[in-house]
Each structure stands twice: as structure tokens, then as C-alpha cells.
Design a protein around this motif. Structure first.
Motif, PDB file in Angstrom:
ATOM      1  N   PRO A 170       0.827  -1.357  -0.074  1.00  0.00           N
ATOM      2  CA  PRO A 170      -0.021   0.038  -0.021  1.00  0.00           C
ATOM      3  C   PRO A 170       0.873   1.286  -0.086  1.00  0.00           C
TER       4      PRO A 170
ATOM      5  N   HIS B  12       2.251   1.679  -3.370  1.00  0.00           N
ATOM      6  CA  HIS B  12       1.007   2.026  -4.255  1.00  0.00           C
ATOM      7  C   HIS B  12       0.685   3.756  -4.326  1.00  0.00           C
TER       8      HIS B  12
ATOM      9  N   GLU C 273      -4.481  -7.503  -5.226  1.00  0.00           N
ATOM     10  CA  GLU C 273      -5.426  -6.954  -4.191  1.00  0.00           C
ATOM     11  C   GLU C 273      -5.103  -5.340  -3.739  1.00  0.00           C
ATOM     12  N   TYR C 274      -3.866  -5.209  -4.036  1.00  0.00           N
ATOM     13  CA  TYR C 274      -3.354  -3.752  -3.510  1.00  0.00           C
ATOM     14  C   TYR C 274      -3.420  -2.868  -4.428  1.00  0.00           C
TER      15      TYR C 274
END
Length: 205
Positions: free
Chosen positions: A115, A118, A173-174
Motif C-alpha cells: 500500500p 502504491h 489486491e493492493y
């Protein structure tokens, strides 16, 4: 100087003159790139010579000292001492690519690191990392002992090992797309037979 006569180059693997290079990052002159765990700065210096703003962060003052001594004449190189997650959290800019070659992404819980990466990437920015492949059946957080001086206990570090089929859905997923995760085999004829895990994803816009 490598086998091709180059004075700087990009290497994702632990094998000399082997595997893909900086093209994995899909960056060009003028882009900002971040190396998480830049060590002595070889990959980072190569990107700087290609005209990028090459930023590196590493915990080790000794490694950064080597980088500053070796690459003192390379413009566009920016080095920081500190912890990768803290650097990402404190950064006021985004990057066109973030990468880790046997670096901080290997030694940080991906539930925290992915995260943060990202958030630190510009839209359509690339994240890529390489590390040793996981030992079959030994997945998740593992302990490593790093030798130090003859009169010192080894340093104890944690690393996160997963097979490619776990990394790919984890990146998705992230918030990453176009994800690839594969083990690059060792070069033919090498006495060292362990390959290299290479994971890549693009930040979804």
C-alpha cells in the motif's frame, strides 16, 4: 565494467550480466525513480546516467558511504539514509517507478509495503522487485541471520517469502494491474543454480 564494456548497468539478479535490465521499469529520461534499499547504488547510478532523477533510500550508512564515494560524479543521484516505509510516508512527491533489488521490499511485510508503494507511485507507475525464490513450503515471514564482525553476534532480520502464484494476486489486491511474477532461472553453466524471483505490477489509474 561488465562483459559488454559498460561502466554502469542494471541487474535484477544475483548473477553477473544476466537477466533483464532497466527496461522492466518502463521509464525514460526525466522520470523520477525510487530504489528501496539502494545499497552501494549501482542500479541507481545507471538510471541517473540515463537522465532520470534517481532517488535511493537505505538503512546502512556504510552502504550509502560507498555509494557517495563511488558515484560522486553522477548527476541526478539523490541518496537518503532511513527506513523505506518511513521515507515513503514522508515523501511529498510521487515516482514513475519504485523498485527493490534484494532490498527493502524483501524485508518488509507486504501488507504494509505494497500500500505504501502504491500511494507513492504516479498513475500507471511501475513497481518491480527481485529476491531469492521461496523455499518450497517455507512461506510468509522467515528469519535470516546476517554475519557481522568476528566479535559480534549476527544481525537478525525478517524477510517475506512467497511463491509467484501468491505474489501475483497479492499485488492485484493492493491496486496493481498487468502483474507478472516469475522465477528467472540461473544462467546456463553457472555453478550457482538458484534463480531469481522477479515481480512487476503497474499502479492502476
Amino acid at each position: 565494467m561488465n562483459a559488454k564494456g559498460e561502466t554502469t548497468w542494471f541487474n535484477w539478479t544475483q548473477h553477473a550480466d544476466h537477466g533483464p535490465g532497466a527496461e522492466v521499469l518502463s521509464v525514460e529520461a526525466g522520470n523520477r525513480v525510487l530504489d528501496l534499499g539502494c545499497g552501494s547504488g549501482g542500479n541507481l547510478a545507471h538510471l541517473a546516467t540515463l537522465g532520470m532523477c534517481a532517488v535511493g533510500v537505505d538503512l546502512s550508512p556504510a552502504q550509502l558511504g560507498k555509494a557517495r564515494e563511488r558515484w560522486h560524479d553522477v548527476s541526478g543521484l539523490e541518496l537518503h539514509q532511513g527506513e523505506a516505509l518511513a521515507f515513503l510516508a514522508d515523501s511529498s512527491v510521487t515516482f514513475d517507478a519504485v523498485y527493490s533489488v534484494f532490498g527493502a521490499a524483501y524485508f518488509t511485510d507486504p501488507a504494509l509495503m505494497l500500500p505504501a508503494i502504491h500511494a507513492g507511485l504516479a498513475p500507471d507507475g511501475v513497481f518491480a522487485m527481485s529476491q531469492h525464490p521461496a523455499v518450497e513450503g517455507c512461506y510468509g515471514c522467515q528469519a535470516s541471520y546476517i554475519p557481522r564482525g568476528p566479535d559480534e553476534d549476527p544481525a537478525v532480520v525478517k524477510r517475506w517469502d512467497y511463491p509467484p502464484e501468491t505474489w501475483a494476486p497479492m499485488l492485484k489486491e493492493y491496486g496493481f494491474r498487468d502483474v507478472t511474477a516469475a522465477i528467472l532461472p540461473a544462467p546456463v553453466g553457472s555453478k550457482r543454480r538458484i534463480g531469481t524471483l522477479l515481480v512487476r505490477g503497474v499502479r492502476a489509474s
